[in-house]
Design a protein around this motif. Sequence first.
Motif, PDB file in Angstrom:
ATOM      1  N   VAL A  53       0.844  -1.203   0.000  1.00 17.65           N
ATOM      2  CA  VAL A  53       0.000   0.000   0.000  1.00 17.65           C
ATOM      3  C   VAL A  53       0.882   1.256   0.000  1.00 17.65           C
ATOM      4  N   ARG A  54       1.921   1.256   0.805  1.00 14.41           N
ATOM      5  CA  ARG A  54       2.829   2.414   0.840  1.00 14.41           C
ATOM      6  C   ARG A  54       3.544   2.587  -0.502  1.00 14.41           C
ATOM      7  N   LEU A  55       3.949   1.466  -1.090  1.00 11.18           N
ATOM      8  CA  LEU A  55       4.587   1.539  -2.403  1.00 11.18           C
ATOM      9  C   LEU A  55       3.633   2.112  -3.443  1.00 11.18           C
ATOM     10  N   ALA A  56       2.374   1.686  -3.402  1.00 13.35           N
ATOM     11  CA  ALA A  56       1.387   2.194  -4.359  1.00 13.35           C
ATOM     12  C   ALA A  56       1.227   3.713  -4.214  1.00 13.35           C
ATOM     13  N   ARG A  57       1.294   4.206  -2.998  1.00 13.70           N
ATOM     14  CA  ARG A  57       1.197   5.657  -2.792  1.00 13.70           C
ATOM     15  C   ARG A  57       2.460   6.368  -3.282  1.00 13.70           C
ATOM     16  N   GLU A  79      -9.004  -6.587  -1.626  1.00 14.87           N
ATOM     17  CA  GLU A  79     -10.095  -5.795  -1.034  1.00 14.87           C
ATOM     18  C   GLU A  79      -9.565  -4.483  -0.469  1.00 14.87           C
ATOM     19  N   ARG A  80      -8.397  -4.536   0.156  1.00 15.01           N
ATOM     20  CA  ARG A  80      -7.816  -3.318   0.720  1.00 15.01           C
ATOM     21  C   ARG A  80      -7.481  -2.314  -0.388  1.00 15.01           C
ATOM     22  N   ALA A  81      -6.904  -2.786  -1.484  1.00 11.12           N
ATOM     23  CA  ALA A  81      -6.575  -1.892  -2.606  1.00 11.12           C
ATOM     24  C   ALA A  81      -7.840  -1.214  -3.130  1.00 11.12           C
ATOM     25  N   ARG A  82      -8.920  -1.982  -3.276  1.00 13.45           N
ATOM     26  CA  ARG A  82     -10.186  -1.390  -3.743  1.00 13.45           C
ATOM     27  C   ARG A  82     -10.727  -0.384  -2.736  1.00 13.45           C
ATOM     28  N   SER A  83     -10.732  -0.733  -1.460  1.00 11.70           N
ATOM     29  CA  SER A  83     -11.320   0.163  -0.453  1.00 11.70           C
ATOM     30  C   SER A  83     -10.495   1.442  -0.275  1.00 11.70           C
ATOM     31  N   GLU A  84      -9.185   1.368  -0.554  1.00 11.21           N
ATOM     32  CA  GLU A  84      -8.327   2.548  -0.414  1.00 11.21           C
ATOM     33  C   GLU A  84      -8.120   3.276  -1.737  1.00 11.21           C
ATOM     34  N   GLY A  85      -8.841   2.848  -2.788  1.00 11.42           N
ATOM     35  CA  GLY A  85      -8.792   3.542  -4.071  1.00 11.42           C
ATOM     36  C   GLY A  85      -7.461   3.434  -4.790  1.00 11.42           C
ATOM     37  N   LEU A  86      -6.764   2.329  -4.598  1.00 10.50           N
ATOM     38  CA  LEU A  86      -5.453   2.139  -5.223  1.00 10.50           C
ATOM     39  C   LEU A  86      -5.608   1.185  -6.408  1.00 10.50           C
ATOM     40  N   ALA A  91      -3.307  -7.462  -6.298  1.00 11.97           N
ATOM     41  CA  ALA A  91      -2.928  -8.634  -5.510  1.00 11.97           C
ATOM     42  C   ALA A  91      -2.696  -9.801  -6.464  1.00 11.97           C
ATOM     43  N   VAL A  92      -1.602 -10.530  -6.246  1.00 14.85           N
ATOM     44  CA  VAL A  92      -1.248 -11.668  -7.095  1.00 14.85           C
ATOM     45  C   VAL A  92      -1.078 -12.890  -6.204  1.00 14.85           C
TER      46      VAL A  92
END
Length: 193
Positions: A53-57, A79-86, A91-92
């Motif tokens: 998540v930090r890397l995506a930001r 699910e976390r990526a979707r909920s945080e708009g990333l 996810a792989v």
Amino acid sequence: MPHRFDNAAEWAKRFEDPERDVWQKPDEVIAALALPPDAKVADIGSATGYFAVRLARAVPKGRVYGVDIEPDMARYLGERARSEGLSHLTAVLGAPADPKIPEPVDLVLVVNTYHHIADRPAYFQRVLGSLTPKGRLAIIDFRLGQPMGPPEQHRLSPEQVRQELEAAGYRFAQEHGFLPNQYFLVFTRAGNG
């Protein structure tokens, strides 16, 4: 070192604990990696997304693949990526012998996971095929004799990591010394200056 991490919601309490930031220093780690905003990154052993998540930001114009072999971890991170708009964080679900990185990446980050991988030279030869020509591999894992981390008998010295990765086709490039409990080693493809 086989270990099951199949209840993502329970593991998230530990992996995402704000106290971890004190010793894991995620912002300093990402700053040290000096990623351009359009970098493509794979986080192997991403679990609940602490680094992914930090890397995506950090790479808003890039792409991040959070790779884990546990289906529940991959589900949780998706699910976390979707909920945080990333939308650029994917996810792989990898396999024990193949991370299944979907495209060549500029950086592969492996935090607290290297010691879990069984046939590391063969595994990281496969990873080498997922790096761009100038791509890097960063390994962060627990030093011997530190108060936290896996049991001592499962830890690997940085010298052993270097030997294994050099055998797999990498060249040691850099070491960062700011983590109190872990080594932070960076490798490039052998033959790249």
